[in-house]
Scaffold this motif. Sequence first.
Motif, PDB file in Angstrom:
ATOM      1  N   LEU A 176       0.797  -1.217   0.000  1.00  0.00           N
ATOM      2  CA  LEU A 176       0.000   0.000   0.000  1.00  0.00           C
ATOM      3  C   LEU A 176       0.835   1.275   0.000  1.00  0.00           C
ATOM      4  CD1 LEU A 176      -2.833  -1.054   2.469  1.00  0.00           C
ATOM      5  CD2 LEU A 176      -2.918  -0.950  -0.029  1.00  0.00           C
ATOM      6  N   VAL A 177       2.169   1.157   0.125  1.00  0.00           N
ATOM      7  CA  VAL A 177       3.031   2.341   0.109  1.00  0.00           C
ATOM      8  C   VAL A 177       2.992   2.941  -1.299  1.00  0.00           C
ATOM      9  CG1 VAL A 177       5.414   3.146   0.314  1.00  0.00           C
ATOM     10  CG2 VAL A 177       4.535   1.464   1.911  1.00  0.00           C
ATOM     11  N   PRO A 178       2.774   4.231  -1.414  1.00  0.00           N
ATOM     12  CA  PRO A 178       2.733   4.855  -2.746  1.00  0.00           C
ATOM     13  C   PRO A 178       4.070   4.712  -3.478  1.00  0.00           C
ATOM     14  CG  PRO A 178       1.960   6.377  -1.061  1.00  0.00           C
ATOM     15  CD  PRO A 178       2.503   5.180  -0.357  1.00  0.00           C
ATOM     16  N   ALA A 179       4.013   4.527  -4.782  1.00  0.00           N
ATOM     17  CA  ALA A 179       5.226   4.340  -5.581  1.00  0.00           C
ATOM     18  C   ALA A 179       6.144   5.556  -5.490  1.00  0.00           C
ATOM     19  CB  ALA A 179       4.863   4.047  -7.026  1.00  0.00           C
ATOM     20  N   GLY A 180       5.576   6.725  -5.369  1.00  0.00           N
ATOM     21  CA  GLY A 180       6.386   7.943  -5.270  1.00  0.00           C
ATOM     22  C   GLY A 180       7.271   7.958  -4.038  1.00  0.00           C
ATOM     23  N   ALA A 181       6.795   7.367  -2.963  1.00  0.00           N
ATOM     24  CA  ALA A 181       7.599   7.323  -1.731  1.00  0.00           C
ATOM     25  C   ALA A 181       8.797   6.408  -1.887  1.00  0.00           C
ATOM     26  CB  ALA A 181       6.736   6.865  -0.570  1.00  0.00           C
ATOM     27  N   LEU A 182       8.652   5.380  -2.710  1.00  0.00           N
ATOM     28  CA  LEU A 182       9.744   4.432  -2.902  1.00  0.00           C
ATOM     29  C   LEU A 182      10.795   4.926  -3.882  1.00  0.00           C
ATOM     30  CD1 LEU A 182       7.645   1.156  -3.070  1.00  0.00           C
ATOM     31  CD2 LEU A 182       8.902   2.086  -1.124  1.00  0.00           C
ATOM     32  N   GLU A 183      10.478   5.963  -4.641  1.00  0.00           N
ATOM     33  CA  GLU A 183      11.407   6.490  -5.641  1.00  0.00           C
ATOM     34  C   GLU A 183      12.331   7.569  -5.089  1.00  0.00           C
ATOM     35  OE1 GLU A 183      11.815   5.197  -8.633  1.00  0.00           O
ATOM     36  OE2 GLU A 183      10.266   3.728  -8.134  1.00  0.00           O
ATOM     37  N   ARG A 184      12.154   7.951  -3.850  1.00  0.00           N
ATOM     38  CA  ARG A 184      13.002   8.988  -3.261  1.00  0.00           C
ATOM     39  C   ARG A 184      14.433   8.477  -3.130  1.00  0.00           C
ATOM     40  NH1 ARG A 184       8.892  10.819   1.534  1.00  0.00           N
ATOM     41  NH2 ARG A 184       7.330  11.715   0.151  1.00  0.00           N
ATOM     42  N   PRO A 185      15.432   9.345  -3.343  1.00  0.00           N
ATOM     43  CA  PRO A 185      16.841   8.904  -3.268  1.00  0.00           C
ATOM     44  C   PRO A 185      17.226   8.353  -1.894  1.00  0.00           C
ATOM     45  CG  PRO A 185      16.685  11.040  -4.337  1.00  0.00           C
ATOM     46  CD  PRO A 185      15.313  10.710  -3.822  1.00  0.00           C
ATOM     47  N   ALA A 186      16.723   8.942  -0.844  1.00  0.00           N
ATOM     48  CA  ALA A 186      17.070   8.458   0.499  1.00  0.00           C
ATOM     49  C   ALA A 186      16.538   7.047   0.733  1.00  0.00           C
ATOM     50  CB  ALA A 186      16.521   9.406   1.556  1.00  0.00           C
ATOM     51  N   VAL A 187      15.333   6.788   0.259  1.00  0.00           N
ATOM     52  CA  VAL A 187      14.744   5.451   0.410  1.00  0.00           C
ATOM     53  C   VAL A 187      15.519   4.442  -0.420  1.00  0.00           C
ATOM     54  CG1 VAL A 187      12.661   4.074   0.020  1.00  0.00           C
ATOM     55  CG2 VAL A 187      12.479   6.381   0.960  1.00  0.00           C
ATOM     56  N   ARG A 188      15.935   4.821  -1.618  1.00  0.00           N
ATOM     57  CA  ARG A 188      16.720   3.920  -2.470  1.00  0.00           C
ATOM     58  C   ARG A 188      18.069   3.587  -1.820  1.00  0.00           C
ATOM     59  NH1 ARG A 188      16.126   3.588  -8.393  1.00  0.00           N
ATOM     60  NH2 ARG A 188      13.906   3.847  -8.751  1.00  0.00           N
ATOM     61  N   ARG A 189      18.730   4.604  -1.248  1.00  0.00           N
ATOM     62  CA  ARG A 189      20.015   4.350  -0.577  1.00  0.00           C
ATOM     63  C   ARG A 189      19.829   3.421   0.611  1.00  0.00           C
ATOM     64  NH1 ARG A 189      20.952   9.887  -1.348  1.00  0.00           N
ATOM     65  NH2 ARG A 189      20.348  10.269   0.805  1.00  0.00           N
ATOM     66  N   LEU A 190      18.780   3.679   1.386  1.00  0.00           N
ATOM     67  CA  LEU A 190      18.512   2.832   2.544  1.00  0.00           C
ATOM     68  C   LEU A 190      18.215   1.404   2.119  1.00  0.00           C
ATOM     69  CD1 LEU A 190      18.061   2.657   5.615  1.00  0.00           C
ATOM     70  CD2 LEU A 190      15.660   3.146   5.164  1.00  0.00           C
ATOM     71  N   ALA A 191      17.429   1.241   1.067  1.00  0.00           N
ATOM     72  CA  ALA A 191      17.093  -0.099   0.581  1.00  0.00           C
ATOM     73  C   ALA A 191      18.323  -0.824   0.067  1.00  0.00           C
ATOM     74  CB  ALA A 191      16.036  -0.004  -0.509  1.00  0.00           C
ATOM     75  N   ALA A 192      19.290  -0.106  -0.464  1.00  0.00           N
ATOM     76  CA  ALA A 192      20.510  -0.727  -0.960  1.00  0.00           C
ATOM     77  C   ALA A 192      21.449  -1.114   0.178  1.00  0.00           C
ATOM     78  CB  ALA A 192      21.223   0.210  -1.931  1.00  0.00           C
ATOM     79  N   LEU A 193      21.473  -0.321   1.242  1.00  0.00           N
ATOM     80  CA  LEU A 193      22.419  -0.559   2.337  1.00  0.00           C
ATOM     81  C   LEU A 193      21.871  -1.449   3.444  1.00  0.00           C
ATOM     82  CD1 LEU A 193      23.939   3.006   2.667  1.00  0.00           C
ATOM     83  CD2 LEU A 193      24.945   1.014   1.565  1.00  0.00           C
ATOM     84  N   LEU A 194      20.577  -1.528   3.587  1.00  0.00           N
ATOM     85  CA  LEU A 194      19.980  -2.280   4.684  1.00  0.00           C
ATOM     86  C   LEU A 194      20.328  -3.768   4.679  1.00  0.00           C
ATOM     87  CD1 LEU A 194      18.249  -1.719   7.159  1.00  0.00           C
ATOM     88  CD2 LEU A 194      16.246  -2.266   5.801  1.00  0.00           C
ATOM     89  N   PRO A 195      20.275  -4.472   3.551  1.00  0.00           N
ATOM     90  CA  PRO A 195      20.644  -5.899   3.580  1.00  0.00           C
ATOM     91  C   PRO A 195      22.093  -6.128   4.007  1.00  0.00           C
ATOM     92  CG  PRO A 195      19.446  -5.409   1.575  1.00  0.00           C
ATOM     93  CD  PRO A 195      19.730  -4.096   2.248  1.00  0.00           C
TER      94      PRO A 195
END
Length: 102
Positions: free
Chosen positions: A23-42
Amino acid sequence: MNVWLAVALTAAGCYAVKLAGLLVPAGALERPAVRRLAALLPVALLAALTAQQTFGSGHEVVLDARAAGLAAAGLALLLRAPFLVVVAAAVAVTAGVRALAG
């Protein structure tokens, strides 16, 4: 507490988390901070699990043969060894240190 109730609550909770992710809007997932976090979290989670499994024993921090095996794996990675060689080096060093200490 009934075991089946716990299983049902856990399943419902997992479903709710999955649904919340969808249910998270696609626009929220496209933010640069979210992308960096998603790349570094694993990477951060894997490092934390490795550290806990290597240096933890119950509620204590220990330094034993597992640390030597981790160091050997790290050295093999620095030398750009294939994955199976990295695993074999960690296993061999850990077993060797345990045999010498045991």
